[in-house]
Scaffold this motif. Sequence first.
Motif, PDB file in Angstrom:
ATOM      1  N   GLY A   1      -8.920 -20.237  -0.089  1.00 39.42           N
ATOM      2  CA  GLY A   1      -8.091 -19.413   0.572  1.00 39.42           C
ATOM      3  C   GLY A   1      -8.406 -19.024   2.085  1.00 39.42           C
ATOM      4  N   SER A   2      -9.355 -19.645   2.705  1.00 43.01           N
ATOM      5  CA  SER A   2      -9.589 -19.343   4.107  1.00 43.01           C
ATOM      6  C   SER A   2      -8.315 -19.322   4.942  1.00 43.01           C
ATOM      7  CB  SER A   2     -10.678 -20.199   4.672  1.00 43.01           C
ATOM      8  OG  SER A   2     -10.162 -21.562   4.822  1.00 43.01           O
ATOM      9  N   ASN A   3      -7.383 -19.968   4.418  1.00 44.51           N
ATOM     10  CA  ASN A   3      -5.860 -20.218   5.313  1.00 44.51           C
ATOM     11  C   ASN A   3      -4.930 -19.364   4.760  1.00 44.51           C
ATOM     12  OD1 ASN A   3      -5.831 -21.974   3.201  1.00 44.51           O
ATOM     13  ND2 ASN A   3      -4.941 -23.566   4.703  1.00 44.51           N
ATOM     14  N   LEU A   4      -5.307 -18.509   3.706  1.00 45.16           N
ATOM     15  CA  LEU A   4      -4.142 -17.706   2.990  1.00 45.16           C
ATOM     16  C   LEU A   4      -3.829 -16.149   3.596  1.00 45.16           C
ATOM     17  CD1 LEU A   4      -2.375 -17.741   0.450  1.00 45.16           C
ATOM     18  CD2 LEU A   4      -4.200 -16.543  -0.702  1.00 45.16           C
ATOM     19  N   ILE A   5      -2.540 -16.070   3.611  1.00 37.94           N
ATOM     20  CA  ILE A   5      -2.299 -14.661   4.203  1.00 37.94           C
ATOM     21  C   ILE A   5      -1.339 -14.271   3.195  1.00 37.94           C
ATOM     22  CG2 ILE A   5      -1.138 -13.576   6.083  1.00 37.94           C
ATOM     23  CD1 ILE A   5      -1.847 -15.785   8.023  1.00 37.94           C
ATOM     24  N   THR A   6      -1.456 -12.735   2.955  1.00 38.67           N
ATOM     25  CA  THR A   6      -0.470 -12.107   2.085  1.00 38.67           C
ATOM     26  C   THR A   6       0.163 -10.853   2.935  1.00 38.67           C
ATOM     27  OG1 THR A   6      -2.271 -12.416   0.384  1.00 38.67           O
ATOM     28  CG2 THR A   6      -0.312 -10.648   0.280  1.00 38.67           C
ATOM     29  N   VAL A   7       1.553 -10.980   2.786  1.00 37.35           N
ATOM     30  CA  VAL A   7       2.518  -9.982   3.163  1.00 37.35           C
ATOM     31  C   VAL A   7       3.340  -9.357   2.352  1.00 37.35           C
ATOM     32  CG1 VAL A   7       4.719  -9.983   4.895  1.00 37.35           C
ATOM     33  CG2 VAL A   7       2.980 -11.868   5.299  1.00 37.35           C
ATOM     34  N   ALA A   8       3.048  -7.966   2.169  1.00 38.90           N
ATOM     35  CA  ALA A   8       3.463  -7.106   1.353  1.00 38.90           C
ATOM     36  C   ALA A   8       4.041  -5.916   1.943  1.00 38.90           C
ATOM     37  CB  ALA A   8       2.247  -6.683   0.153  1.00 38.90           C
ATOM     38  N   PRO A   9       4.892  -4.950   1.090  1.00 35.80           N
ATOM     39  CA  PRO A   9       5.168  -3.870   1.730  1.00 35.80           C
ATOM     40  C   PRO A   9       4.415  -2.858   2.215  1.00 35.80           C
ATOM     41  CG  PRO A   9       6.474  -4.599  -0.254  1.00 35.80           C
ATOM     42  CD  PRO A   9       5.224  -5.236  -0.300  1.00 35.80           C
ATOM     43  N   GLY A  10       4.505  -2.249   3.221  1.00 34.61           N
ATOM     44  CA  GLY A  10       3.749  -1.392   3.927  1.00 34.61           C
ATOM     45  C   GLY A  10       4.192   0.279   3.691  1.00 34.61           C
ATOM     46  N   LYS A  11       3.748   0.896   4.282  1.00 36.05           N
ATOM     47  CA  LYS A  11       4.166   2.523   3.940  1.00 36.05           C
ATOM     48  C   LYS A  11       4.768   2.834   5.336  1.00 36.05           C
ATOM     49  CE  LYS A  11       0.499   3.925   0.616  1.00 36.05           C
ATOM     50  NZ  LYS A  11      -0.562   4.862   0.488  1.00 36.05           N
ATOM     51  N   GLY A  12       5.887   3.594   4.958  1.00 33.47           N
ATOM     52  CA  GLY A  12       6.684   4.186   6.182  1.00 33.47           C
ATOM     53  C   GLY A  12       5.987   5.676   6.590  1.00 33.47           C
ATOM     54  N   SER A  13       6.773   6.253   7.431  1.00 36.58           N
ATOM     55  CA  SER A  13       6.343   7.817   7.987  1.00 36.58           C
ATOM     56  C   SER A  13       6.244   8.331   7.011  1.00 36.58           C
ATOM     57  CB  SER A  13       7.243   8.188   9.089  1.00 36.58           C
ATOM     58  OG  SER A  13       8.601   8.125   8.340  1.00 36.58           O
ATOM     59  N   ASP A  14       6.968   8.426   5.671  1.00 38.45           N
ATOM     60  CA  ASP A  14       6.830   9.245   4.588  1.00 38.45           C
ATOM     61  C   ASP A  14       5.646   9.068   3.781  1.00 38.45           C
ATOM     62  OD1 ASP A  14       8.021   7.116   3.793  1.00 38.45           O
ATOM     63  OD2 ASP A  14       9.640   8.245   2.930  1.00 38.45           O
ATOM     64  N   GLN A  15       4.970   7.918   4.151  1.00 33.45           N
ATOM     65  CA  GLN A  15       3.884   7.345   3.214  1.00 33.45           C
ATOM     66  C   GLN A  15       4.240   6.864   1.883  1.00 33.45           C
ATOM     67  OE1 GLN A  15       0.574   7.192   4.546  1.00 33.45           O
ATOM     68  NE2 GLN A  15       1.686   8.019   6.216  1.00 33.45           N
TER      69      GLN A  15
END
Length: 398
Positions: A67-81
């Motif tokens: 997995g040295s070339n693995l990237i994970t994209v997931a939901p982040g948090k908005g201004s309201d956390q």
Amino acid sequence: MNSTPRRRTRLRPTDLLRLGMIGPRTRKMRSALSALGIALGIAAVVAVTGISNSNQQHLLERLDQLGSNLITVAPGKGSDQKPVPLPPTAEKMLAAIGPVQQVTATGATKANIYRNDLVPEQQTGSITVLAARLNLLDVLRATLTSGHWLDAASENLPITVLGDQAAQRLGVTGPGERVWLGGQWYKVAGILAPNELAPELSTSALVGRPQAVAHLGADGTAATVYLRSYSERVPQVQSVAAATANPASPNTVAVSRPSDLLAARAETENTLTGLVLALAGVALLVGGVGIANTMVVGVMERRGEIGLRRALGARGGQIAMQFLLEAVLMGFLGGMGGLLLGSLAVYGYALAQDWAAAIPLYTLVVGPAVSVVVAAIAGIYPALRAAKASPTDALRSA
């Protein structure tokens, strides 16, 4: 009486070559041992370089697989956390990034899973039900401890694959058992082995995407996207992943940093390269000292020959060139022999370890060239010593 000055003659290259062959031809055993010394040095250089490079390539391939070339994209948090879901187009947009090789995703559902239909609803065991793509295991390099993964047929049926911890919490010991999922019975097809790249799967129950959309309240969009790219392009992919997944609000996208294995990959490459250079330098030094020692002894033993040639009119430069050529010839022969011995050692070791042999091209070219240079440097002092020998002293001591 007028006398015409004698013209200083120059030796032709062929004559110099014949002179340079006098020592190796007349002292075959000693010359062979000298060439063997430099051959062992070059063989050590080629073997160490080739074996280390083969080991390095094998290790780096393993790191890439992990997995040295693995990237994970997931939901982040908005201004309201609060978490901001990825747009429906995120998965397709990320797959369109040039260096990206593979893409897979898991999606959220509204279902819970229980051991049977008698368990209270609030006792979920913190197990998440996820919709999974069929290539999930391939991208994550995940394996199963038992059973089998979803396929084109089972992804449309009430069939699930459990993470290792999810199976323990549910009391499921193997495939074939049933669990209560989303208000109906699902058959367990397999149990995943622990996966360090995606630890969240350990506490998940995975079902096929079509089944999740039809019966478990999934909307078909990706909750987490996993990307694999070319190892050398991971930083570039990471830098554009957030804006690609959600162009309107890239700050609300959580992009994982490349795995710590990427740093280990670079560190391993630098460490092995430094080790190879250090060992190669020692091996060449030993070979050079061997040739220098042999040439010095040869000069001492051949004082009579040197004195006779000087008495017959040979200049000091010609004497020096003779001994220098002898050293260079021994270095060249030793270099070629060392190249052969080292290559055989690399291929034999790689075959024993079931690796692909990988000898750097520069080693094949530079090895013999370096042996000649080392031999020439080692032969300079003996050659100069022979050139400065007085004809009378040399003949007297012969």
